[in-house]
Design a protein around this motif. Structure first.
Motif, PDB file in Angstrom:
ATOM      1  N   LEU A 126       0.847  -1.189   0.000  1.00 51.83           N
ATOM      2  CA  LEU A 126       0.000   0.000   0.000  1.00 51.83           C
ATOM      3  C   LEU A 126       0.884   1.242   0.000  1.00 51.83           C
ATOM      4  CD1 LEU A 126      -2.651  -1.102   2.678  1.00 51.83           C
ATOM      5  CD2 LEU A 126      -2.843  -1.243   0.188  1.00 51.83           C
ATOM      6  N   GLU A 127       0.312   2.354  -0.415  1.00 49.19           N
ATOM      7  CA  GLU A 127       1.058   3.601  -0.509  1.00 49.19           C
ATOM      8  C   GLU A 127       1.147   4.295   0.856  1.00 49.19           C
ATOM      9  OE1 GLU A 127      -0.232   5.852  -4.345  1.00 49.19           O
ATOM     10  OE2 GLU A 127      -1.964   4.719  -3.616  1.00 49.19           O
ATOM     11  N   LYS A 128       2.316   4.816   1.153  1.00 47.77           N
ATOM     12  CA  LYS A 128       2.459   5.624   2.356  1.00 47.77           C
ATOM     13  C   LYS A 128       1.666   6.926   2.224  1.00 47.77           C
ATOM     14  CE  LYS A 128       6.486   5.563   4.130  1.00 47.77           C
ATOM     15  NZ  LYS A 128       7.940   5.779   4.385  1.00 47.77           N
ATOM     16  N   GLU A 129       1.719   7.538   1.031  1.00 45.31           N
ATOM     17  CA  GLU A 129       0.952   8.741   0.726  1.00 45.31           C
ATOM     18  C   GLU A 129       0.022   8.409  -0.440  1.00 45.31           C
ATOM     19  OE1 GLU A 129       0.888  11.488   2.372  1.00 45.31           O
ATOM     20  OE2 GLU A 129       2.523  11.009   3.756  1.00 45.31           O
ATOM     21  N   PRO A 130      -1.299   8.347  -0.205  1.00 47.38           N
ATOM     22  CA  PRO A 130      -2.234   7.974  -1.272  1.00 47.38           C
ATOM     23  C   PRO A 130      -2.034   8.811  -2.533  1.00 47.38           C
ATOM     24  CG  PRO A 130      -3.369   8.079   0.832  1.00 47.38           C
ATOM     25  CD  PRO A 130      -1.990   8.615   1.067  1.00 47.38           C
ATOM     26  N   GLY A 131      -1.980   8.114  -3.667  1.00 44.87           N
ATOM     27  CA  GLY A 131      -1.862   8.785  -4.950  1.00 44.87           C
ATOM     28  C   GLY A 131      -0.446   8.962  -5.449  1.00 44.87           C
ATOM     29  N   THR A 132       0.552   8.688  -4.598  1.00 44.69           N
ATOM     30  CA  THR A 132       1.938   8.915  -5.014  1.00 44.69           C
ATOM     31  C   THR A 132       2.559   7.704  -5.708  1.00 44.69           C
ATOM     32  OG1 THR A 132       2.737   8.227  -2.831  1.00 44.69           O
ATOM     33  CG2 THR A 132       2.328  10.590  -3.174  1.00 44.69           C
ATOM     34  N   ALA A 133       2.069   6.513  -5.429  1.00 41.16           N
ATOM     35  CA  ALA A 133       2.655   5.298  -6.014  1.00 41.16           C
ATOM     36  C   ALA A 133       1.561   4.254  -6.229  1.00 41.16           C
ATOM     37  CB  ALA A 133       3.757   4.756  -5.106  1.00 41.16           C
ATOM     38  N   PRO A 134       0.587   4.530  -7.110  1.00 35.05           N
ATOM     39  CA  PRO A 134      -0.542   3.611  -7.297  1.00 35.05           C
ATOM     40  C   PRO A 134      -0.140   2.236  -7.823  1.00 35.05           C
ATOM     41  CG  PRO A 134      -0.527   5.321  -8.988  1.00 35.05           C
ATOM     42  CD  PRO A 134       0.483   5.725  -7.963  1.00 35.05           C
ATOM     43  N   PHE A 135       1.032   2.130  -8.420  1.00 35.12           N
ATOM     44  CA  PHE A 135       1.505   0.844  -8.958  1.00 35.12           C
ATOM     45  C   PHE A 135       1.779  -0.180  -7.865  1.00 35.12           C
ATOM     46  CE2 PHE A 135       5.056   3.783  -8.429  1.00 35.12           C
ATOM     47  CZ  PHE A 135       5.899   3.060  -7.593  1.00 35.12           C
ATOM     48  N   LEU A 136       1.904   0.255  -6.610  1.00 32.87           N
ATOM     49  CA  LEU A 136       2.239  -0.672  -5.530  1.00 32.87           C
ATOM     50  C   LEU A 136       1.193  -1.762  -5.353  1.00 32.87           C
ATOM     51  CD1 LEU A 136       3.699   1.719  -2.804  1.00 32.87           C
ATOM     52  CD2 LEU A 136       4.940   0.050  -4.188  1.00 32.87           C
ATOM     53  N   LYS A 137      -0.046  -1.488  -5.721  1.00 33.62           N
ATOM     54  CA  LYS A 137      -1.104  -2.491  -5.560  1.00 33.62           C
ATOM     55  C   LYS A 137      -0.877  -3.703  -6.460  1.00 33.62           C
ATOM     56  CE  LYS A 137      -4.370  -0.602  -8.989  1.00 33.62           C
ATOM     57  NZ  LYS A 137      -4.469  -1.817  -9.832  1.00 33.62           N
ATOM     58  N   ASN A 138       0.033  -3.589  -7.408  1.00 36.69           N
ATOM     59  CA  ASN A 138       0.316  -4.688  -8.328  1.00 36.69           C
ATOM     60  C   ASN A 138       1.524  -5.519  -7.908  1.00 36.69           C
ATOM     61  OD1 ASN A 138      -1.826  -4.237 -10.204  1.00 36.69           O
ATOM     62  ND2 ASN A 138      -0.714  -2.447 -10.949  1.00 36.69           N
TER      63      ASN A 138
END
Length: 480
Positions: free
Chosen positions: A392-404
């Motif tokens: 999950l992202e530490k700051e929402p919207g900064t690294a949306p690719f992490l969900k993959n």
């Protein structure tokens, strides 16, 4: 025909009755090499490969840095126990298909009475079963392929690989890290050992150790959990002159805290517990300690040249006359070799393959503040994972690719309450992760799937098939 041949035929028939593997339904994306890349070719990687195949997800590849199948996973490398530490009847990579289970495989080769007689699964038998599972299901693993870097790129990932010494780049939509306990962070070696001793005199239990070279040597093992006892036993069995095991605890950990979570209610729903409860359970485990199985202790007690030191942490270490020397409780000891059975740590920030975005990953310390009496930096460095084991992202919207990126190694312990990647986690979590991957791939390509599911479908038959049976003016119906 042998019993094992008959078993293979029966297993093939079980797969036949299950029905053929579904066709690959994932929408094609030009320029992408893989839908899913699995990092790690051990029991986790093979279980995922089979589960993804049965979910109709194609273009799946497995990579493993080991040179061949004998070096993949832990069972023929750094695992030194005689028996697995888990009950023999747990569901493993067969994922609910009895014909593919260890019990079915073992009974076909040794008989039902032999299976009934073992209390836990012999380690080498488990390794042989996994080899059969891989071969029987035709699961291909690309050995000699190391992941050096994951680079987010245009809604996918560029994987920087070293394949048999040659660099190459491949692309993938999803990643599953099934790379074991070292893949979650690294081996923990106490500072006093790391700074005081050269690696020529020091190894961690995760290292390849030439135990035959310890014949006639004085060996120290630091740590009181299972891997420490297994290393001590292996050194003794290899002919070490003496082995001393040093534990910082006053008594060995003997309370198996995790066992009370094994009933279906807690096991199946653990990830839905409030954060405070999950954290408290992790703290309880840390305080109770990891318990060595009784047979691991009994294994060293067979040797008169084994010595157990309790309440004996190493506070200093240095080299004198080519040997490792320490003083504990006023007594000085010298050793030819020291083995640290001191466990592992979890921290994505130390993994070189994650360097491009490690600081964007949400950790437990970023999301949950424990009470003052439950502070624990070790647990806080574990990633706070989503329900599909995704970062999950530490700051929402900064690294949306992490969900993959789906993490199926022990770094998921705080989030899911088990040593993820071990046998107990396979039954619950492999189907859950595959379901999440399936959902993501489907919804990410929703326009293509919407066109597919609303497309024109030709009729299975014409009206003339039933016209003669219609009640009323049959001639008129027929004419129409």
């Amino acid at each position: 025909m042998t019993d094992s041949d008959t078993f293979d035929i029966e297993a093939l028939n079980a797969l036949r009755l299950l029905g053929p593997d579904p066709a690959d339904w994932v929408a094609e994306r030009p320029g992408l090499d893989h839908n899913v890349t699995i990092v790690g070719g051990g029991q986790t990687g093979t279980a995922f490969a089979f589960a993804l195949r049965r979910a109709g997800i194609g273009k799946v590849t497995i990579i493993d840095a080991a040179a061949d199948e004998n070096g993949a996973g832990i069972w023929l490398t750094r695992a030194r126990m005689n028996k697995l530490r888990t009950p023999k009847n747990l569901v493993g990579p067969e994922l609910g298909l009895p014909a593919l289970s260890f019990q079915a495989w073992y009974e076909a080769r040794h008989g039902a009475e032999a299976y009934a007689a073992i209390d836990r699964i012999p380690r080498t038998a488990w390794a042989a079963y996994l080899k059969w599972y891989r071969t029987f299901l035709g699961i291909e693993i690309r050995y000699g392929t190391r992941l050096a870097r994951v680079e987010p790129a245009d809604g996918a990932f560029r994987l920087h690989l070293e394949s048999k010494g040659e660099p190459r780049i491949e692309t993938t939509r999803k990643i599953i890290f099934g790379n074991g306990i070292l893949g979650s962070g690294g081996a923990f070696i106490p500072e006093v050992l790391a700074k005081g001793l050269p690696r020529s005199l020091l190894a961690h239990t995760s290292d390849p150790i030439d135990f035959s070279a310890l014949k006639g040597k004085d060996v120290a093992v630091v740590g009181g959990a299972a891997s420490a006892f297994d290393a001590a036993a292996t050194a003794l069995e290899a002919g070490a002159a003496s082995v001393r095991l040093f534990s910082r605890r006053e008594t060995l950990a003997s309370v198996p805290i995790l066992r009370v979570r094994g009933y279906p209610g807690a096991y199946d729903n653990y990830a839905y517990l409030p954060d405070a409860i999950r954290w408290h359970q992790a703290i309880r485990y840390r305080q109770a300690g990891s318990t060595p199985p009784p047979d691991s202790i009994e294994r060293v007690l067979r040797f008169a040249n084994f010595h157990l030191h309790l309440g004996a942490p190493w506070t200093e270490a240095h080299v004198r006359d080519g040997r490792a020397e320490t003083t504990i409780k006023g007594e000085t000891f010298a050793f030819d070799y020291v083995i640290a059975g001191t466990g592992y740590f979890s921290d994505p920030n130390v993994r070189p393959e994650l360097a491009d975005f490690a600081e964007d990953i949400l950790l437990w310390r970023d999301f949950y503040t424990p009470p003052a009496d439950e502070q624990d930096a070790y647990l806080g460095a574990h990633p706070y994972l989503g329900f599909g084991h995704e970062y999950l992202e530490k700051e929402p919207g900064t690294a949306p690719f992490l969900k993959n990126i789906h993490v199926f190694n022990p770094s998921g312990f705080v989030s899911f309450g088990l040593p993820i990647g071990d046998v107990p986690s396979l039954k619950r979590d492999v189907p859950g992760v595959v379901a999440r991957i399936s959902r993501d791939l489907f919804l990410d390509d929703l326009p293509a799937h919407e066109r597919r599911i609303t497309g024109t479908v030709p009729p299975d038959f014409e009206d003339s098939l039933y016209a003669g049976a219609v009640h009323g003016d049959r001639q008129k119906v027929a004419a129409d």
